[in-house]
Design a protein around this motif. Sequence first.
Motif, PDB file in Angstrom:
ATOM      1  N   UNK A 241      -1.608 -42.207  21.712  1.00  0.00           N
ATOM      2  CA  UNK A 241      -0.324 -42.715  21.378  1.00  0.00           C
ATOM      3  C   UNK A 241       0.756 -41.446  21.962  1.00  0.00           C
ATOM      4  N   UNK A 242       0.159 -40.353  22.273  1.00  0.00           N
ATOM      5  CA  UNK A 242       0.801 -39.209  22.818  1.00  0.00           C
ATOM      6  C   UNK A 242       1.833 -38.445  21.720  1.00  0.00           C
ATOM      7  N   UNK A 243       1.371 -38.445  20.186  1.00  0.00           N
ATOM      8  CA  UNK A 243       2.050 -37.802  19.414  1.00  0.00           C
ATOM      9  C   UNK A 243       1.802 -36.407  19.600  1.00  0.00           C
ATOM     10  N   UNK A 244       2.803 -35.543  19.425  1.00  0.00           N
ATOM     11  CA  UNK A 244       2.620 -33.966  19.171  1.00  0.00           C
ATOM     12  C   UNK A 244       1.584 -33.799  17.580  1.00  0.00           C
ATOM     13  N   UNK A 245       1.181 -32.666  17.938  1.00  0.00           N
ATOM     14  CA  UNK A 245       0.264 -32.474  16.708  1.00  0.00           C
ATOM     15  C   UNK A 245       1.122 -32.547  15.219  1.00  0.00           C
ATOM     16  N   UNK A 246       2.538 -31.989  15.403  1.00  0.00           N
ATOM     17  CA  UNK A 246       3.220 -31.830  14.337  1.00  0.00           C
ATOM     18  C   UNK A 246       3.812 -33.173  13.672  1.00  0.00           C
ATOM     19  N   UNK A 247       4.272 -33.977  14.908  1.00  0.00           N
ATOM     20  CA  UNK A 247       4.790 -35.638  14.362  1.00  0.00           C
ATOM     21  C   UNK A 247       3.150 -36.350  14.021  1.00  0.00           C
ATOM     22  N   UNK A 248       2.277 -36.035  14.377  1.00  0.00           N
ATOM     23  CA  UNK A 248       1.160 -36.865  14.039  1.00  0.00           C
ATOM     24  C   UNK A 248       0.773 -36.516  12.558  1.00  0.00           C
ATOM     25  N   UNK A 249       0.890 -35.177  12.087  1.00  0.00           N
ATOM     26  CA  UNK A 249       1.026 -34.644  10.696  1.00  0.00           C
ATOM     27  C   UNK A 249       1.906 -35.308   9.708  1.00  0.00           C
ATOM     28  N   UNK A 250       3.028 -35.407  10.181  1.00  0.00           N
ATOM     29  CA  UNK A 250       4.243 -35.866   9.385  1.00  0.00           C
ATOM     30  C   UNK A 250       4.133 -37.505   9.166  1.00  0.00           C
ATOM     31  N   UNK A 251       3.526 -38.194  10.334  1.00  0.00           N
ATOM     32  CA  UNK A 251       3.178 -39.645   9.773  1.00  0.00           C
ATOM     33  C   UNK A 251       2.078 -39.859   8.893  1.00  0.00           C
ATOM     34  N   UNK A 252       1.046 -38.933   8.961  1.00  0.00           N
ATOM     35  CA  UNK A 252      -0.165 -38.809   8.096  1.00  0.00           C
ATOM     36  C   UNK A 252       0.482 -38.750   6.708  1.00  0.00           C
TER      37      UNK A 252
END
Length: 300
Positions: A241-252
Motif C-alpha cells: 500500500x506504500x505506507x510509511x513505517x510511521x503511518x503503518x505503526x499508527x494504523x496497527x
Amino acid sequence: MSKPTVFVLGCSGSIGSAAVRALSTKYSGKLNILAGTRDVASGKVASPRSLPGVTILQADMNNKEALRDPLTGVTSLFIVTPSNGFRLAIGAAEVAKASRVEHILSVSGLTVELPNTMYGKLFGKLESSIKLLQIPYTLIRLPSFVDNYWAYKHPIQQNSSFSTPADPTKPLAAVVVEDAGKAAAAIMVEPEKHYGKTYKLISNRHTLNELAVAFSHALGKDVKHERISYETFRCQLVDVAGFSEENADAVLETYRLIDEESPVVNQPEYTPESSHFTQITGEKPTSLQEWVNQVAPSFK
C-alpha cells in the motif's frame, strides 16, 4: 448584505471534498464558498471545481505567507489536517489568526483522549495549539473512516473475504466521510453556535464480523473476515500500500486498541439518537448497512 465567506483548506482530500460538496448542496445561496488546495490543476479537485457556488484557490500550507491574502475576510476556516501534516495545520491556524479569520474548525481524532498513542500525541498538540491562539474555534474528533473499507474491494470481488489483524468480534466506532463533511458544513454556516465546542462524529459502531455480514447481504454471497498476524498486515501496508513505517505503526496501534476494547475506540456510550452528528445536522448518521448498500455495485 454581503454573504459570509467560508474556506475549506485541503479540499482535495476526502473530508475536505465532502465538506465542499455539502456546503455547495445546502448553503451555496447563503455563503461564498472558497476551496483551497496546493495543486489547483490536480484531478483530485475536479469534483469541487464543478460544484455551484464554489471557487477553487491556490492555498499551500507549506507557504504561510501566501495564505495570508486568501484567508483575509473569511468568516469560518475549516482546516483539514493533511497526512503527516500536523505542523502545517498548526501553521495554517496561526496564519488564520494573523488574517483575522473569525472562526477555525479543525479535524482532530478520538485518540486525543489517549495522549500516549501516536495519533493522540499529534492531535493533542494540534488542539492545544489552536486553543492557545485565543480565537473562536470548534474541534471535530473523528474515529476511523468507514470509507477505508474501499481497500477491501478487490479481495471481496476475488476471494469473498477481507483480512485485518483485529479481533472481528470487538466493536469499533467509525465515521462515514460524507457524514463528517455534512457536519463540518453545518458548523461553518453558523459557527457562532459552535464556538469552543468539541464534537465526536460517529456514524456507526460495528464489528468486522458485522461488516462481513453487511457485505454478504448486499452482494448476495458469503463474505468473511480473515484474521492475519500484525507482522503480515504491517508488511502489506508498507510494501504493497506504500505506507510509511510511521503511518503503518499508527494504523496497527488503532487495531490493537480495538483488540483491547479501548472505550476511546469503541465508544460504548454511542447511540444514533444522542450522536453529535444528529445534534449538529438534525439528521441521522449513516448506518453500516446503508453505506455498504451504497457501494455494493462497485464490489460485485
